[in-house]
Design a protein around this motif. Structure first.
Motif, PDB file in Angstrom:
ATOM      1  N   ASP A  11       0.846  -1.191   0.000  1.00 23.47           N
ATOM      2  CA  ASP A  11       0.000   0.000   0.000  1.00 23.47           C
ATOM      3  C   ASP A  11       0.889   1.251   0.000  1.00 23.47           C
ATOM      4  O   ASP A  11       2.054   1.204   0.421  1.00 23.47           O
ATOM      5  CB  ASP A  11      -0.901  -0.025   1.237  1.00 23.47           C
ATOM      6  CG  ASP A  11      -1.890   1.134   1.242  1.00 23.47           C
ATOM      7  OD1 ASP A  11      -2.228   1.631   0.156  1.00 23.47           O
ATOM      8  OD2 ASP A  11      -2.314   1.530   2.340  1.00 23.47           O
ATOM      9  N   SER A  12       0.311   2.360  -0.409  1.00 23.92           N
ATOM     10  CA  SER A  12       1.110   3.593  -0.469  1.00 23.92           C
ATOM     11  C   SER A  12       1.593   4.029   0.919  1.00 23.92           C
ATOM     12  O   SER A  12       2.655   4.635   1.039  1.00 23.92           O
ATOM     13  CB  SER A  12       0.314   4.721  -1.127  1.00 23.92           C
ATOM     14  OG  SER A  12      -0.938   4.893  -0.516  1.00 23.92           O
ATOM     15  N   SER A  13       0.840   3.697   1.974  1.00 20.66           N
ATOM     16  CA  SER A  13       1.287   4.095   3.318  1.00 20.66           C
ATOM     17  C   SER A  13       2.678   3.534   3.625  1.00 20.66           C
ATOM     18  O   SER A  13       3.498   4.205   4.251  1.00 20.66           O
ATOM     19  CB  SER A  13       0.279   3.634   4.374  1.00 20.66           C
ATOM     20  OG  SER A  13       0.022   2.245   4.264  1.00 20.66           O
ATOM     21  N   ILE A  16       5.346   5.310   1.275  1.00 17.94           N
ATOM     22  CA  ILE A  16       5.623   6.667   1.752  1.00 17.94           C
ATOM     23  C   ILE A  16       6.534   6.614   2.973  1.00 17.94           C
ATOM     24  O   ILE A  16       7.492   7.373   3.100  1.00 17.94           O
ATOM     25  CB  ILE A  16       4.306   7.402   2.078  1.00 17.94           C
ATOM     26  CG1 ILE A  16       3.504   7.673   0.801  1.00 17.94           C
ATOM     27  CG2 ILE A  16       4.582   8.721   2.807  1.00 17.94           C
ATOM     28  CD1 ILE A  16       2.052   8.095   1.036  1.00 17.94           C
ATOM     29  N   SER A  17       6.225   5.688   3.880  1.00 14.05           N
ATOM     30  CA  SER A  17       7.044   5.548   5.085  1.00 14.05           C
ATOM     31  C   SER A  17       8.486   5.186   4.722  1.00 14.05           C
ATOM     32  O   SER A  17       9.438   5.722   5.288  1.00 14.05           O
ATOM     33  CB  SER A  17       6.433   4.473   5.993  1.00 14.05           C
ATOM     34  OG  SER A  17       7.163   4.365   7.177  1.00 14.05           O
ATOM     35  N   VAL A  46      -2.780   3.012  -6.198  1.00 11.30           N
ATOM     36  CA  VAL A  46      -1.596   3.252  -5.366  1.00 11.30           C
ATOM     37  C   VAL A  46      -0.489   3.856  -6.215  1.00 11.30           C
ATOM     38  O   VAL A  46       0.187   4.802  -5.801  1.00 11.30           O
ATOM     39  CB  VAL A  46      -1.133   1.948  -4.661  1.00 11.30           C
ATOM     40  CG1 VAL A  46       0.268   2.108  -4.074  1.00 11.30           C
ATOM     41  CG2 VAL A  46      -2.123   1.558  -3.558  1.00 11.30           C
ATOM     42  N   GLU A  49      -1.029   7.392  -6.660  1.00 12.86           N
ATOM     43  CA  GLU A  49      -0.750   8.173  -5.449  1.00 12.86           C
ATOM     44  C   GLU A  49       0.739   8.450  -5.251  1.00 12.86           C
ATOM     45  O   GLU A  49       1.105   9.478  -4.700  1.00 12.86           O
ATOM     46  CB  GLU A  49      -1.266   7.418  -4.201  1.00 12.86           C
ATOM     47  CG  GLU A  49      -2.763   7.440  -4.041  1.00 12.86           C
ATOM     48  CD  GLU A  49      -3.227   6.605  -2.853  1.00 12.86           C
ATOM     49  OE1 GLU A  49      -4.369   6.792  -2.447  1.00 12.86           O
ATOM     50  OE2 GLU A  49      -2.448   5.779  -2.333  1.00 12.86           O
ATOM     51  N   ALA A 113      -9.000   3.635  -3.527  1.00 10.53           N
ATOM     52  CA  ALA A 113      -7.707   2.955  -3.427  1.00 10.53           C
ATOM     53  C   ALA A 113      -7.710   1.921  -2.300  1.00 10.53           C
ATOM     54  O   ALA A 113      -7.032   0.900  -2.386  1.00 10.53           O
ATOM     55  CB  ALA A 113      -6.597   3.981  -3.200  1.00 10.53           C
ATOM     56  N   ASN A 138       0.200   0.190   6.457  1.00 11.97           N
ATOM     57  CA  ASN A 138       0.227   0.764   7.815  1.00 11.97           C
ATOM     58  C   ASN A 138      -1.144   1.321   8.205  1.00 11.97           C
ATOM     59  O   ASN A 138      -1.321   1.786   9.327  1.00 11.97           O
ATOM     60  CB  ASN A 138       1.276   1.875   7.906  1.00 11.97           C
ATOM     61  CG  ASN A 138       2.695   1.340   7.768  1.00 11.97           C
ATOM     62  OD1 ASN A 138       2.968   0.186   8.083  1.00 11.97           O
ATOM     63  ND2 ASN A 138       3.606   2.169   7.278  1.00 11.97           N
TER      64      ASN A 138
END
Lengths: 181, 171
Positions: A11-13, A16-17, A46, A49, A113, A138
């Motif tokens: 996932d994008s979370s 990004i992290s 995703v 994003e 998403a 996350n």
């Protein structure tokens, strides 16, 4: 179960992290993909994003190494889910409701998403692309929805897993900047 | 406090003298450092923040005068402990809370460029709102995309600030 029958969605979370902690975190993801002998997947939403086009001026970590990962081959973007498969449409509606309830929000605030990742996961189990699907996010409501809903479609609980970035590769949680301790 | 329905139209930045702590990231850093490390000396602060000793003395004096920190010993070198802050700011019927977590978030802009950028784009109010989302995010009652939609920012930006604020809310 053969390792190559596992599908792992990022996932994008998580991306990004990883981006916030420098290229080393992307290398850790690449190593993890190699060890599992899988190509990590991201959904079209995703990708939209986190791809270079969405970078925001000023943020050090908005320019993620996603396109590089795609070139290196350990990450790939999937097709959109097949809405014509009734179970896929159904689970996407259910996940919208699940996440809305978990968040105490109206359903229309839940992003496509979120539901897309769950729809794709179920689709790949149904069409036999995978025996096991792992969703790495996350975002807790998304992870919980994945684990709660997919088994209702006749799959065993151990055929679907939710991991946070730190669960997938502990080094993704290292250097988690306890600046003041 | 839930982020849902919160009204953040009045800027935090317009507070009075006590809000110096919110405007000065280094002071916020020093307060936060002392809060995490009780019995801290000025030398500890100088080493941690890499600032001139004179600046550290001045800021610590200011923080002590304002009642945010207090000397925790009687001898020399002086050691300091933080007092818990829970300030209410009421302005035009809007109530704001200045907490140690908000001050820590501000302190982190000193070393985290993404928090700094977020404040530049959305102000201290925006940061306070993001901090509430970060709490809900850690509790598992919101996704980064929901924050993005409700705050009308991109998912990427929501993800960046939620990740940046994780250490503040996960203590």
């Amino acid at each position: 179960m053969d390792a190559d029958r596992e599908i792992v969605f990022l996932d994008s979370s998580v991306l990004i992290s990883c981006g916030r902690r420098g290229s080393g975190r992307f290398q850790a993801l690449a190593r993890e993909a190699k060890q599992r002998d899988v190509v990590f997947r991201i959904s079209p939403q995703v990708y939209a994003e986190v791809s270079g086009e969405t970078a925001i001026d000023g943020y050090e970590s908005s320019d993620l190494a996603v396109d590089e990962a795609l070139r290196e081959g350990w990450l790939k973007v999937t097709e959109s889910p097949s809405y014509s498969i009734s179970e896929v449409s159904k689970i996407m509606d259910q996940s919208r409701r699940f996440i809305a309830t978990a968040s105490d929000r109206p359903e229309d605030i839940v992003e496509k998403a979120d539901t897309e990742i769950i729809g794709l996961s179920l689709q790949m189990l149904i069409d036999g692309t995978a025996d096991q699907v792992t969703v790495v996010t996350n975002d807790i409501p998304l992870g919980q929805a994945t684990e709660a809903l997919i088994p209702k479609y006749g799959f065993a609980a151990d055929q679907v897993a939710w991991l946070t970035g730190g669960d997938l590769a502990p080094e993704l949680d290292e250097d988690f900047v306890p600046e003041f301790e | 406090m839930s982020t849902k329905g919160a009204d953040w139209n009045t800027p935090l930045d317009t507070g009075g003298e006590a809000f110096e702590l919110l405007r000065n990231a280094r002071k916020a850093w020093i307060y936060t450092y002392i809060r995490h490390n009780t019995d801290t000396t000025i030398d500890d602060v100088v080493d941690s923040l890499e600032i001139p000793q004179r600046t550290a003395y001045d800021y610590i004096n200011d923080l002590e005068s304002a009642g945010f920190i207090e000397q925790s010993n009687e001898g020399r070198p002086a050691r300091y402990a933080a007092r818990e802050i829970d300030l209410q700011l009421v302005q035009d019927d809007v109530q704001r809370q200045i907490t140690p977590a908000l001050i820590e978030a501000i302190a982190r802009r000193e070393k985290d460029g993404d928090i700094d950028t977020y404040i530049e784009r959305h102000g201290l109010d925006g940061l306070a709102v993001a901090l509430e989302y970060a709490r809900e995010y850690a509790d598992g009652s919101v996704t980064h995309r929901i924050m993005a939609r409700e705050q009308e920012i991109s998912s990427l930006e929501a993800g960046i600030i939620l990740d940046a604020l994780r250490p503040v809310v996960e203590e």
